[in-house]
Design an enzyme around this catalytic site. Structure first.
Site, PDB file in Angstrom:
ATOM      1  N   SER A  43       0.851  -1.188   0.000  1.00  0.00           N
ATOM      2  CA  SER A  43       0.000   0.000   0.000  1.00  0.00           C
ATOM      3  C   SER A  43       0.882   1.232   0.000  1.00  0.00           C
ATOM      4  O   SER A  43       1.597   1.497   0.984  1.00  0.00           O
ATOM      5  CB  SER A  43      -0.899   0.026   1.238  1.00  0.00           C
ATOM      6  N   HIS A  70      -1.135  -1.368  -4.289  1.00  0.00           N
ATOM      7  CA  HIS A  70      -2.428  -1.099  -3.637  1.00  0.00           C
ATOM      8  C   HIS A  70      -2.566   0.417  -3.484  1.00  0.00           C
ATOM      9  O   HIS A  70      -1.733   1.068  -2.851  1.00  0.00           O
ATOM     10  CB  HIS A  70      -2.461  -1.807  -2.284  1.00  0.00           C
ATOM     11  N   ASP A 121      -4.812   3.314  -2.138  1.00  0.00           N
ATOM     12  CA  ASP A 121      -5.873   3.618  -1.170  1.00  0.00           C
ATOM     13  C   ASP A 121      -6.447   5.010  -1.389  1.00  0.00           C
ATOM     14  O   ASP A 121      -5.792   6.014  -1.097  1.00  0.00           O
ATOM     15  CB  ASP A 121      -5.298   3.567   0.251  1.00  0.00           C
ATOM     16  N   MET A 151      -8.997   7.766  -0.186  1.00  0.00           N
ATOM     17  CA  MET A 151      -9.798   8.145   0.989  1.00  0.00           C
ATOM     18  C   MET A 151     -10.377   9.531   0.741  1.00  0.00           C
ATOM     19  O   MET A 151      -9.651  10.436   0.324  1.00  0.00           O
ATOM     20  CB  MET A 151      -8.902   8.178   2.229  1.00  0.00           C
ATOM     21  N   HIS A 161      -8.355   0.745  -4.156  1.00  0.00           N
ATOM     22  CA  HIS A 161      -9.264   0.490  -3.028  1.00  0.00           C
ATOM     23  C   HIS A 161      -9.952   1.810  -2.709  1.00  0.00           C
ATOM     24  O   HIS A 161      -9.343   2.699  -2.107  1.00  0.00           O
ATOM     25  CB  HIS A 161      -8.422  -0.036  -1.850  1.00  0.00           C
ATOM     26  N   MET A 182     -12.127   3.958  -0.726  1.00  0.00           N
ATOM     27  CA  MET A 182     -12.821   4.172   0.557  1.00  0.00           C
ATOM     28  C   MET A 182     -13.530   5.511   0.440  1.00  0.00           C
ATOM     29  O   MET A 182     -13.110   6.523   1.022  1.00  0.00           O
ATOM     30  CB  MET A 182     -11.790   4.153   1.696  1.00  0.00           C
ATOM     31  N   MET A 212     -11.446  -6.117   5.251  1.00  0.00           N
ATOM     32  CA  MET A 212     -10.676  -5.165   6.059  1.00  0.00           C
ATOM     33  C   MET A 212     -10.363  -5.799   7.409  1.00  0.00           C
ATOM     34  O   MET A 212     -11.279  -6.263   8.100  1.00  0.00           O
ATOM     35  CB  MET A 212     -11.471  -3.876   6.291  1.00  0.00           C
ATOM     36  N   ASP A 270      -6.509  -6.630   4.250  1.00  0.00           N
ATOM     37  CA  ASP A 270      -5.916  -5.290   4.271  1.00  0.00           C
ATOM     38  C   ASP A 270      -6.016  -4.703   5.674  1.00  0.00           C
ATOM     39  O   ASP A 270      -7.118  -4.507   6.186  1.00  0.00           O
ATOM     40  CB  ASP A 270      -6.691  -4.420   3.262  1.00  0.00           C
ATOM     41  N   GLY A 304      -2.857  -3.951   8.934  1.00  0.00           N
ATOM     42  CA  GLY A 304      -2.062  -4.579   9.988  1.00  0.00           C
ATOM     43  C   GLY A 304      -1.451  -5.909   9.591  1.00  0.00           C
ATOM     44  O   GLY A 304      -1.146  -6.729  10.454  1.00  0.00           O
TER      45      GLY A 304
END
Ligand code: DX5
Ligand code: ZN
Length: 225
Positions: A11, A34, A36, A38, A67, A69, A138, A176, A178
């Site tokens: 990511s 990846h 992300d 947002m 991805h 979000m 998630m 996805d 941690g």
């Protein structure tokens, strides 16, 4: 057996944005980038949008896993298709007509994924699972990199795997949040095959981190054989 290899998607939310091209090239051994997105509304943070995606596509041949979000993905999914995303994943919680959106992504030649927040059960996908190329589970609440894996997420991955087995389908199962060397084996044993990792990759030797996480995941596969 389904999707029997472990793939890694760094990511770039955890990359150094002042040298993004260099950081992307440093993970050329990865399977996907990846990306992300947002929007500061669906999640309490802002990241990047289509213009940076175009630049990422111009500097790397690795497929981009976008991805989203974002609220109202019906509006923005076409933008990310135009910018060249190879996989477009939107959130179940953000949409109204999932099938229409999946069809749109397919018509444009990309692969379609749906992501579930930690509190959303896998059975919401019952009516659409056979149309999906990918399901993203998630394993943190979305919004930030560097959070801790929610213990118990393996149970949800197993529930998704059971639903897929029951329906005779095999979407790629992505996890996805941690993820790192310490839990890659556990999530792969539960059924995940595409592992996103941000903070566990973009520190020290990035390429070596990708390989170490992949190796931990492959150990999970070997234990299942
Ligand atoms: C979280 C994002 C993740 C995040 C992963 O909302 O969707 O992709 O960047 O970062 P780590 O691996 O640090 O949890
Ligand atoms: Zn993500």
């Amino acid at each position: 057996m389904l999707n029997e290899s472990v793939q890694i998607a760094p990511s770039i939310l955890s990359a150094d944005f002042t040298r993004l091209g260099e950081d992307i090239r440093s993970v050329s051994n990865a399977d996907y980038i990846h990306y992300d997105v947002m929007d500061g509304h669906f999640v309490p943070n802002l990241s990047f949008g289509v213009s940076i995606l175009r630049q990422v596509k111009a500097c790397s041949d690795i497929p981009v896993d976008a991805h989203l979000m974002v609220s109202n993905p019906e509006e923005s999914v076409p933008w990310y298709l135009d910018a060249g995303a190879d996989v477009v994943t939107f959130h179940w919680e953000a949409q109204i007509h999932a099938e229409r959106l999946v069809n749109l992504i397919h018509e444009r030649g990309a692969r379609a994924g749906i992501s579930l927040n930690p509190a959303t059960p896998v059975n919401v996908l019952d009516s659409i699972i056979d149309e999906l190329d990918l399901v993203l589970i998630m394993t943190v609440n979305p919004g930030y990199g560097g959070q801790s894996f929610i213990e118990g997420s393996a149970r949800k991955i197993r529930a998704l795997r059971s639903l897929c087995d029951e329906r005779g389908v095999s979407p790629l199962i992505e996890v996805d949040g941690g993820i790192g060397q310490g839990n890659a084996e556990e999530v792969v044993r539960a059924g995940a095959r595409l592992l996103v990792a941000g903070s566990a990759v973009f520190k020290g030797d990035h390429a070596a981190n990708v390989e170490a996480i992949r190796a931990a995941g492959q150990r999970g596969l070997a234990l299942m054989a």
